[in-house]
Design an enzyme around this catalytic site. Structure first.
Site, mmCIF file in Angstrom:
data_model
loop_
_atom_site.group_PDB
_atom_site.id
_atom_site.type_symbol
_atom_site.label_atom_id
_atom_site.label_comp_id
_atom_site.label_asym_id
_atom_site.label_seq_id
_atom_site.Cartn_x
_atom_site.Cartn_y
_atom_site.Cartn_z
ATOM 1 N N GLY A 73 0.636 -0.854 -0.010
ATOM 2 C CA GLY A 73 0.212 -0.044 0.383
ATOM 3 C C GLY A 73 0.483 1.382 0.084
ATOM 4 O O GLY A 73 2.098 1.484 -0.363
ATOM 5 N N CYS A 102 11.762 0.149 3.749
ATOM 6 C CA CYS A 102 10.228 -0.122 2.531
ATOM 7 C C CYS A 102 9.630 0.906 2.783
ATOM 8 O O CYS A 102 9.490 1.975 2.703
ATOM 9 C CB CYS A 102 9.851 -1.496 2.680
ATOM 10 N N LEU A 103 8.127 0.696 3.446
ATOM 11 C CA LEU A 103 7.254 1.049 3.399
ATOM 12 C C LEU A 103 7.153 2.405 4.445
ATOM 13 O O LEU A 103 6.364 3.453 4.539
ATOM 14 C CB LEU A 103 5.727 0.527 3.503
ATOM 15 N N HIS A 204 15.356 -3.869 1.699
ATOM 16 C CA HIS A 204 14.973 -4.518 2.466
ATOM 17 C C HIS A 204 16.706 -5.318 3.077
ATOM 18 O O HIS A 204 17.042 -5.984 2.950
ATOM 19 C CB HIS A 204 14.247 -6.369 2.422
ATOM 20 N N GLU A 206 16.674 -6.942 5.656
ATOM 21 C CA GLU A 206 15.951 -8.982 6.549
ATOM 22 C C GLU A 206 15.940 -9.985 5.428
ATOM 23 O O GLU A 206 16.304 -10.753 6.089
ATOM 24 C CB GLU A 206 14.867 -8.323 7.264
#
Length: 772
Positions: A73, A102-103, A204, A206
């Site tokens: 989203g 990220c988001l 990311h 992770e």
């Protein structure tokens, strides 16, 4: 847990990890645990689990730093970002460091007036390079430690994003710490607030393929420079994992309720007359051809897979007191979670292990795709995801308790059959032996090869003019499927999802078997054309429901040592056709050319950017699922390896984890269900998207099939390459993973290719029926 020697380990901050309903959040948990934090120093909540006021007053006083997870989203959408905007802007309520991923990174920019726009080229599951602006990185940080301290100025990361922080109207209160390099436009990859310790990374850290992820998160902890006492127990009780463990708690059993009675028989005389035939097929036909409800987990081609060496044969018939449990999501006739109930059933039916035999009796059957409604939170704690657009026409789950079975070990030559029966643990030994003798007499393994036909040697019925051609009607035909692809890619571009595993069903209303014998005929032809390591035949005669599966993919297994293993397949290509015997002047050269062509095809698959991206997205998703039930103990033992089978090369990754003691095999399956290779990522948002794109329920297809053994083991395959039958209607599901790189026509061609793995066997069955 490894504590890195380049960090000051006197600081173990208390971390709030906010989950934006992503499928990678718990991989961040693994990084935190690897850095030396403990469970009582990490609190995980969802972005809408509590109100901002509750978090501010009852959670933040016990927190030293905050990590905001990735997610689908747009951070400007309240339903996508929840309380995260308030956390970022809470200068008066929380002064500690914040890291957005990220988001979360995009949300930091948006919170301070930045503009979020769509990427010109969305990037998902791709490895890219990042360049750090070193002077800005360390400027103003406590102790001179920057977020990228000790990280090379250029390093590789994994990116999953369709949105980016725009250079236009970039907030004056923020500064850029890193940018992307290479062929992709140099987008902002990291930022920080000039006055507060608020950081964002677009990539990311992770991901299993990102470099220096632990170092970056460790630097974030060093910047925190503070640690208080452990988070109080009443606050930890608010965590997702705390509430979850109460639901999934595995019952400790002091004594086993059952014993296993066993006899092993060498199958030297099974198969065709030269002893080299299909032992499993011959034995099943001899023992179960007249059974009204046969169950067969079939390693039809065990030589193709080191993971599938055992075949299980049993019956679900109830004349001897057997039990079959059926469950439909629409009915929900249990007062507790189905998975909690199932775990209790498994806990109260336990017995010892037989060395080398995974299944010694227990629960055998399937979980259909719509069981996702029982194990995926839709909007918050206690909520469930919808079960598709219409009720499934057959039970969403069927499991039979098997107390007598035959297990064939194909890993030895000649194969060995283990005849197994379960008896009450408190049964006197004399009766125990008598039961064993009765069972051995009932399950006679000494076959006369002159009277047993080898199913794989059976001739195919000819394609006569009287045969009925297979005519399956698609729920989503070519035009509709291409339209769904276009819509899925629009949603990917908008940041709603990273990868969508779109499918369709092909149906025929009158071609399906209606008896046990006909169902066995269908499966015999399917396994002849397309033998697979995880084949299966299930027939429930009382409701005329059957499954004939030639699946190549293991979903999940649990060993006696409580090691869970998952092996997602993403990436397939055909092998080079092997040259037929010829009188060519140089047959050795011809074979060498074939081997080189075949090797090159495998190498092309290994290096294919689209296939690698699809595989990586599912691998990171699976790591997240497993870190929920085995936090910090998840390992990728084989990454994007190529496995070669009789007709195809496949890209396969192996992920393993050591389960917590309180987590049972049922909970392990439920947390990972439905298979990520059949949904896409993030799993929750993507399954909601799939419900809107696919016109009906998937039913059994895309679910899993296998067993929970009474000895604690479990083994489940993904239901693909499968024909499903109910009351004469036959259906076959097929589909593929969509990314922003997907070509719509190629994706439809892939659907047709996968369908062709099943159709020839169905056509042979129809020809045989028509010829009778």
């Amino acid at each position: 847990m490894a504590v890195f020697d380049y960090f000051d380990t006197t600081y173990h901050p208390r971390t709030l990890l906010v989950d934006n309903y992503d499928s990678y959040t718990f991989n961040l948990l693994q990084l935190l645990l690897e850095l030396g934090q403990t469970d009582d120093q990490i609190l995980i909540i969802r972005n809408d689990q509590y109100t901002w006021e509750h978090v501010r007053d009852h959670i933040l006083p016990f927190i030293d730093n905050i990590i905001i997870s990735p997610g689908p989203g747009n951070p400007l959408c309240k339903s996508d970002f929840g309380i995260c905007h308030d956390l970022i802007r809470s200068s008066g309520s929380f002064e500690g460091p914040i890291l957005g991923v990220c988001l979360g990174h995009q949300g930091i920019a948006a919170a301070f007036g930045g503009y979020i726009r769509q990427c010109v080229v969305p990037v998902h599951g791709q490895i890219c390079t990042v360049r750090v602006e070193e002077k800005k990185d360390k400027s103003g940080c406590p102790g001179g430690i920057g977020l990228f301290d000790g990280v090379p100025p250029v390093f590789k990361v994994v990116r999953y994003h369709s949105l980016t922080v725009s250079e236009d109207e970039f907030p004056e209160s923020l500064e850029v710490l890193a940018r992307a390099t290479g062929s992709v436009k140099t987008l902002i990859m990291a930022l920080r607030h000039k006055q507060r310790n608020i950081f964002g990374v677009q990539f990311h850290p992770e991901s299993v393929c990102s470099e220096y992820g632990a170092r970056i998160v460790g630097n974030f902890h060093q910047i925190t420079r503070h640690s208080g006492p452990n988070i109080p127990k009443d606050v930890l009780a608010m965590s997702l994992r705390a509430s979850d463990s109460c639901v999934w708690q595995r019952k400790a059993v002091s004594e086993r309720q059952m014993r296993v009675v066993q006899r092993s028989v060498t199958l030297a005389n099974c198969g065709n007359n030269n002893g080299s035939g299909d032992v499993g097929g011959a034995l099943f036909e001899h023992l179960y051809s007249a059974d009204p409800m046969p169950l067969w987990l079939d390693s039809a081609r065990p030589a193709d897979s080191a993971a599938a060496k055992l075949s299980v044969m049993a019956s679900a018939a109830t004349q001897d007191g057997g039990i079959t449990v059926r469950y439909s999501v629409a009915d929900r006739r249990v007062s507790i979670s189905f998975w909690t109930w199932m775990q209790r059933m498994v806990d109260c039916t336990q017995a010892g292990e037989v060395p080398g035999v995974g299944f010694v009796g227990g629960w055998l059957g399937y979980f259909g795709y719509e069981m996702k409604a029982e194990c995926m939170a839709a909007a918050g704690p206690g909520d469930r995801l919808g079960s598709g657009n219409e009720a499934a026409p057959m039970p969403d789950a069927q499991l039979s308790f098997v107390d007598r079975c035959m297990v064939v070990d194909h890993s030895v030559s000649p194969p060995v059959a283990h005849v197994l029966a379960l008896v009450a643990a408190n049964r006197p030994q004399a009766k125990h032996k008598q039961h064993q003798q009765q069972q051995e007499g009932k399950e006679d393994c000494r076959l006369d090869p002159s009277t047993v036909e080898d199913p794989l040697a059976a001739p195919c019925a000819g394609n006569s003019d009287k045969s009925t051609p297979v005519d399956l009607q698609a729920d989503l035909g070519c035009t509709a499927y291409l339209g769904a692809i276009a819509r899925a890619q629009e949603l990917i571009a908008q940041g709603e999802t990273y990868e969508v595993c779109l499918t369709t069903q092909f149906r025929a209303s009158t071609l399906g078997p209606q008896t046990s014998q006909q169902m066995q005929q269908l499966y015999r032809h399917m396994r002849l054309v397309n033998p697979a390591p995880f084949g299966a035949l299930l027939w429930y005669g009382d409701i005329s429901v059957g499954i004939a599966s030639c699946s190549p993919e293991r979903f999940l297994s649990v060993s006696s040592g409580r090691i869970v293993e998952m092996k997602p397949i993403k990436g397939t290509c055909a092998r080079a056709p092997e040259p037929k015997p010829t009188k060519a002047p140089n047959p050795m050269l011809l074979r060498a050319q074939w081997l080189e062509d075949d090797r090159q095809r495998a190498q092309d698959l290994r290096m294919n950017a689209k296939e690698r991206a699809e595989n990586l997205m599912i691998v990171d998703l699976i790591r997240h699922d497993l870190n929920w039930i085995a936090p910090g103990r998840v390992k990728v033992t084989r990454l994007m390896d190529i496995e070669s089978y009789a007709s195809v090369h496949q890209m396969v990754t192996t992920v393993r984890a050591q389960l917590d003691k309180h987590v049972g095999a049922v909970a392990a399956l439920a947390h990972c269900f439905p298979p990520g290779s059949m949904t896409g990522a993030p799993k929750l948002r993507t399954t909601q998207i799939l419900d809107s794109l696919e016109p009906g329920s998937r039913g059994v297809y895309s679910g899993c099939l296998g067993y929970f053994s009474v000895c604690g083991r479990a083994d489940w395959s993904v239901v693909i390459r499968t024909a499903v039958v109910q009351c004469g209607e036959l259906s076959v599901g097929a589909g593929g993973a969509l990314t922003i790189l997907s070509n719509a026509q190629d994706e439809w061609a892939e659907v047709e290719t996968k369908l062709q793995a099943v159709l020839p066997g169905i056509q042979r069955y129809i020809n045989e029926i028509d010829s009778i």
